[in-house]
Design an enzyme around this catalytic site. Structure first.
Site, PDB file in Angstrom:
ATOM      1  N   ASP A   1       2.349  11.897  -0.745  1.00 31.88           N
ATOM      2  CA  ASP A   1       2.974  12.042   0.465  1.00 31.88           C
ATOM      3  C   ASP A   1       4.013  13.141   0.199  1.00 31.88           C
ATOM      4  OD1 ASP A   1       4.831  10.643  -1.268  1.00 31.88           O
ATOM      5  OD2 ASP A   1       4.655   8.590  -0.076  1.00 31.88           O
TER       6      ASP A   1
ATOM      7  N   ASP B   1       8.811  -2.983   1.557  1.00 35.34           N
ATOM      8  CA  ASP B   1       8.114  -3.602   2.779  1.00 35.34           C
ATOM      9  C   ASP B   1       6.531  -3.374   2.256  1.00 35.34           C
ATOM     10  OD1 ASP B   1       7.576  -0.797   2.716  1.00 35.34           O
ATOM     11  OD2 ASP B   1       8.005  -0.547   4.972  1.00 35.34           O
TER      12      ASP B   1
ATOM     13  N   HIS C   1       4.905  -0.796   0.981  1.00 33.75           N
ATOM     14  CA  HIS C   1       4.163   0.412   1.459  1.00 33.75           C
ATOM     15  C   HIS C   1       3.720   1.206   0.198  1.00 33.75           C
ATOM     16  CE1 HIS C   1       8.170   2.374   1.604  1.00 33.75           C
ATOM     17  NE2 HIS C   1       7.620   3.126   0.736  1.00 33.75           N
TER      18      HIS C   1
ATOM     19  N   GLU D   1       2.880   2.518   5.651  1.00 40.04           N
ATOM     20  CA  GLU D   1       3.760   1.537   6.070  1.00 40.04           C
ATOM     21  C   GLU D   1       3.007   0.164   6.602  1.00 40.04           C
ATOM     22  OE1 GLU D   1       6.645   1.571   5.452  1.00 40.04           O
ATOM     23  OE2 GLU D   1       7.835   3.465   6.185  1.00 40.04           O
TER      24      GLU D   1
HETATM   25  C1  GLP Z   1       8.891   6.207  -1.383  1.00 37.23           C
HETATM   26  C2  GLP Z   1       7.711   6.659  -1.675  1.00 37.23           C
HETATM   27  C3  GLP Z   1       6.619   5.592  -2.610  1.00 37.23           C
HETATM   28  C4  GLP Z   1       7.431   4.914  -3.293  1.00 37.23           C
HETATM   29  C5  GLP Z   1       8.564   4.253  -2.696  1.00 37.23           C
HETATM   30  C6  GLP Z   1       9.494   3.261  -3.789  1.00 37.23           C
HETATM   31  O1  GLP Z   1       9.018   5.536  -0.158  1.00 37.23           O
HETATM   32  N1  GLP Z   1       6.902   7.377  -0.622  1.00 37.23           N
HETATM   33  O2  GLP Z   1       5.518   6.351  -3.143  1.00 37.23           O
HETATM   34  O3  GLP Z   1       6.408   4.081  -3.957  1.00 37.23           O
HETATM   35  O4  GLP Z   1       9.274   5.139  -2.331  1.00 37.23           O
HETATM   36  O5  GLP Z   1      10.598   3.974  -4.429  1.00 37.23           O
HETATM   37  P1  GLP Z   1      11.285   3.803  -5.662  1.00 37.23           P
HETATM   38  O6  GLP Z   1      10.379   3.796  -6.755  1.00 37.23           O
HETATM   39  O7  GLP Z   1      12.332   4.404  -5.625  1.00 37.23           O
HETATM   40  O8  GLP Z   1      11.668   2.134  -5.264  1.00 37.23           O
END
Ligand code: GLP
Length: 240
Positions: free
Chosen positions: A70, A139, A141, A146
């Site tokens: 993304d 959440d 995702h 989402e």
């Molecule tokens: C972002 C990314 C996700 C990732 C998520 C969790 O939203 N788009 O791909 O898994 O963050 O991030 P973290 O690893 O910092 O908790």
């Protein structure tokens, strides 16, 4: 046959090392692998290990191709909170991958629909993703898919939820600076990956991980679809 492997890591370093070992094995066995990559804080340690092993000469990324999950809409490749910048900074510039073999959705593309469909086309022309690395949001995702009424199949533009904006505001000056939209790979490319490795770190992810792995499969918990993947490895630290 569905097969979920759950590994309880002893600490963040152990989680990172185990994930990096699976990715390394993939690259060693198939130097032309197509890797699906994730951002966020969780995979940083994994990338650090891959950098270390590549610099030691144990890993060769010269024929590897990557596709990131993304990118924020509106952030250029030079923006420090953008995911292209993150990948260049934490991985690509530190290993021997060819820059032209790395793909991150273009957050500032004029024609977003075309950008999304080209992204899917490029992935499918290469035969799909060999190994997809994933993190999980609070959440549920994955990528930026989402919670929704249905699973979105293709790469698409998404409105970020308040929860995600709040969670990701730690990387920005304040929540107002977090883009409200992103481009994300859809569930089709993710689920068609031959292997999936999900890294999860921290007590705060315990509840959502439990829902995702053992609760009902529902687009309201996007990561729950992973229960249907035939080769899923979950490496969790403090989250089980
Ligand atoms: C972002 C990314 C996700 C990732 C998520 C969790 O939203 N788009 O791909 O898994 O963050 O991030 P973290 O690893 O910092 O908790």
């Amino acid at each position: 046959m569905l097969f979920m492997k759950i590994i309880k890591a002893t600490d963040y370093n152990d989680m990172s090392k185990k994930a990096a070992m699976i990715i390394s094995a993939q690259v060693v066995l198939n130097p032309h692998s197509v890797l699906g990559l994730a951002t966020g804080s969780t995979p940083l340690g994994t990338y650090a290990k891959l950098v270390e092993w590549c610099n030691k000469g144990d890993l060769d990324f010269s024929d590897v191709i990557t596709f990131n999950l993304d990118e924020y809409r509106g952030l250029t490749s030079e923006h420090e909170q953008g995911y292209r910048y993150y990948m260049n900074n934490n991985l690509f510039s530190k290993i021997n991958i060819k820059p032209e073999n790395t793909h991150v959705p273009n957050g500032v593309a004029n024609n977003i629909e075309e950008e999304c469909s080209n992204y899917d086309k490029q992935i499918s022309e290469l035969g799909g993703i060999s190994l997809q690395l994933l993190g999980i949001g609070h959440d549920g995702h994955i990528g930026f898919n989402e919670p929704a009424e249905y699973f979105e199949k293709s790469t698409h533009c998404v409105n970020l939820t308040e929860e995600t904006i709040k969670a990701n505001s730690r990387f920005f000056e304040n929540a107002d600076m977090v883009p409200k939209q992103a481009i994300t790979m859809g569930m089709k490319s993710i689920m068609q990956a031959k292997k999936i490795v999900l890294v999860v770190n921290g007590k705060d992810k315990k509840e959502i991980l439990n829902k995702a792995l053992f609760g009902p499969i529902t687009p309201k918990v996007p990561a729950s679809i992973l229960q249907l993947h035939p080769d899923l490895t979950v490496i969790a630290c403090d989250a089980l």
